[in-house]
Write a protein that holds these residues in place. Structure first.
Motif, PDB file in Angstrom:
ATOM      1  N   LEU A   8       9.427  -4.731 -11.648  1.00 49.36           N
ATOM      2  CA  LEU A   8       8.819  -5.055 -10.354  1.00 49.36           C
ATOM      3  C   LEU A   8       7.312  -5.201 -10.460  1.00 49.36           C
ATOM      4  O   LEU A   8       6.693  -5.978  -9.729  1.00 49.36           O
ATOM      5  N   GLU A   9       6.726  -4.493 -11.412  1.00 44.92           N
ATOM      6  CA  GLU A   9       5.288  -4.642 -11.619  1.00 44.92           C
ATOM      7  C   GLU A   9       4.983  -6.022 -12.201  1.00 44.92           C
ATOM      8  O   GLU A   9       4.051  -6.691 -11.769  1.00 44.92           O
ATOM      9  N   GLY A  23       0.801  -1.226   0.000  1.00 48.05           N
ATOM     10  CA  GLY A  23       0.000   0.000   0.000  1.00 48.05           C
ATOM     11  C   GLY A  23       0.829   1.269   0.000  1.00 48.05           C
ATOM     12  O   GLY A  23       0.333   2.314  -0.395  1.00 48.05           O
ATOM     13  N   ASP A  24       2.057   1.181   0.417  1.00 44.74           N
ATOM     14  CA  ASP A  24       2.899   2.389   0.418  1.00 44.74           C
ATOM     15  C   ASP A  24       3.131   2.897  -1.000  1.00 44.74           C
ATOM     16  O   ASP A  24       3.295   2.111  -1.926  1.00 44.74           O
ATOM     17  N   GLN A  25       3.154   4.208  -1.125  1.00 49.81           N
ATOM     18  CA  GLN A  25       3.549   4.753  -2.411  1.00 49.81           C
ATOM     19  C   GLN A  25       5.068   4.880  -2.442  1.00 49.81           C
ATOM     20  O   GLN A  25       5.685   5.326  -1.468  1.00 49.81           O
ATOM     21  N   GLY A  49       0.455   7.279  -9.633  1.00 45.91           N
ATOM     22  CA  GLY A  49       1.731   6.943  -9.026  1.00 45.91           C
ATOM     23  C   GLY A  49       1.935   5.444  -8.952  1.00 45.91           C
ATOM     24  O   GLY A  49       1.215   4.662  -9.565  1.00 45.91           O
ATOM     25  N   THR A  50       2.934   5.073  -8.189  1.00 48.76           N
ATOM     26  CA  THR A  50       3.322   3.679  -8.099  1.00 48.76           C
ATOM     27  C   THR A  50       3.337   3.254  -6.639  1.00 48.76           C
ATOM     28  O   THR A  50       3.865   3.969  -5.779  1.00 48.76           O
ATOM     29  N   PHE A  51       2.741   2.069  -6.369  1.00 51.30           N
ATOM     30  CA  PHE A  51       2.551   1.631  -4.982  1.00 51.30           C
ATOM     31  C   PHE A  51       3.040   0.206  -4.796  1.00 51.30           C
ATOM     32  O   PHE A  51       3.107  -0.566  -5.744  1.00 51.30           O
ATOM     33  N   ALA A  66       2.421  -1.966  -8.043  1.00 53.44           N
ATOM     34  CA  ALA A  66       1.223  -1.700  -8.835  1.00 53.44           C
ATOM     35  C   ALA A  66       1.303  -0.244  -9.261  1.00 53.44           C
ATOM     36  O   ALA A  66       1.427   0.643  -8.406  1.00 53.44           O
ATOM     37  N   THR A  67       1.282  -0.006 -10.536  1.00 53.35           N
ATOM     38  CA  THR A  67       1.390   1.373 -10.996  1.00 53.35           C
ATOM     39  C   THR A  67       0.061   1.830 -11.583  1.00 53.35           C
ATOM     40  O   THR A  67      -0.685   1.030 -12.161  1.00 53.35           O
TER      41      THR A  67
END
Lengths: 134, 134
Positions: free
Chosen positions: B72-73, B45-47, B85-87, B79-80
């Motif tokens: 990494l996705e 959940g962190d951005q 943004g990307t999380f 998850a982008t």
DNA sequence: TATAGTGTACTAGTTTACTAATACAGTCAA
DNA sequence: TTGACTGTATTAGTAAACTAGTACACTATA
């Protein structure tokens, strides 16, 4: 550097290429020669196939063979003599190299088995090792 | 995909480059982000820092950051969302990934210690692992 | 709606890695 | 001495890997 004797085993040693593996040719040569040492297929004093023999046999450029042999020479595994050929080094360094290598394979084999038992792939191990480098 | 909360830890996470290491930049980013997850510096959940933030911060091209994040996705770690943004991915996959990763580091750490005790370098381990692939 | 910020995509440039072509120099046996 | 065979060295070509430049599309907020 005395000329090594041609053992029967050395005559049977040949390199093989796997062009689908993605592993560079010169690297395959290095790996195979080290494996031959580790399995006693080759031993100190044995002459290895000449640069040109390997090149013709595998349909590659001699300089690619040179690259492999040169790296192994730097590591003390091979001894090359211009005009004569290339031999497995006679110094005890090469024997230590063989033992060193054999034990390493043993260790790594255990590691792989243990990690595999927990579901880790070779690839994962390699990546994790890379991260250890920091 | 709900927007993750910005944890205090996530705000502190920054990438660092070691340009002397010879490790490609994008690979360093990947490694560092995975390490941050494994050490709970970042959690689901962190951005993570935006592509442009990282690019400006490290004086690199955004596309290099994109390369790392994209890999990494694909691995389900990130998850982008375009425009947002990307999380760190929320799915349990990422948690399993963290545990999986942590245990792997543990295993590898033990391996390295054991092999190091016998005089083997990280490089040797990696090469031997490569040969296991055959 | 406009703007600022977000990731995405495509092309291009640079560097590194790998392999090849070729000529030179050394060794050994006839 | 000559010729065949040996490794060595240098240059060049190609592919892969890595990074950058730039424009486009999407999101969120005022």
């Amino acid at each position: 550097m005395v000329r090594g004797t041609q053992s029967a085993a050395a005559q049977l040693f040949r390199f093989r290429l796997d062009l689908q593996s993605g592993v560079p040719v010169y690297r395959q040569l290095i790996d195979q020669l080290l494996a031959a040492l580790a399995t006693c297929q080759l031993k100190a004093g044995d002459q290895v196939p000449t640069v040109r023999q390997v090149a013709v046999d595998l349909a590659i450029n001699p300089n690619t063979v040179v690259r492999a042999y040169k790296e192994l020479e730097i590591r003390g595994v091979l001894a090359t003599q211009q005009g004569t050929g290339t031999f497995i080094a006679e110094v005890s360094l090469s024997r230590d190299e063989v033992e060193h290598k054999r034990r390493l394979h043993q260790l790594v084999g255990e590691m792989v088995a243990r990690a595999g038992g927990e579901g880790y792939s070779l690839k994962e191990l390699m990546e994790a090792l890379k991260e250890q480098r920091r």
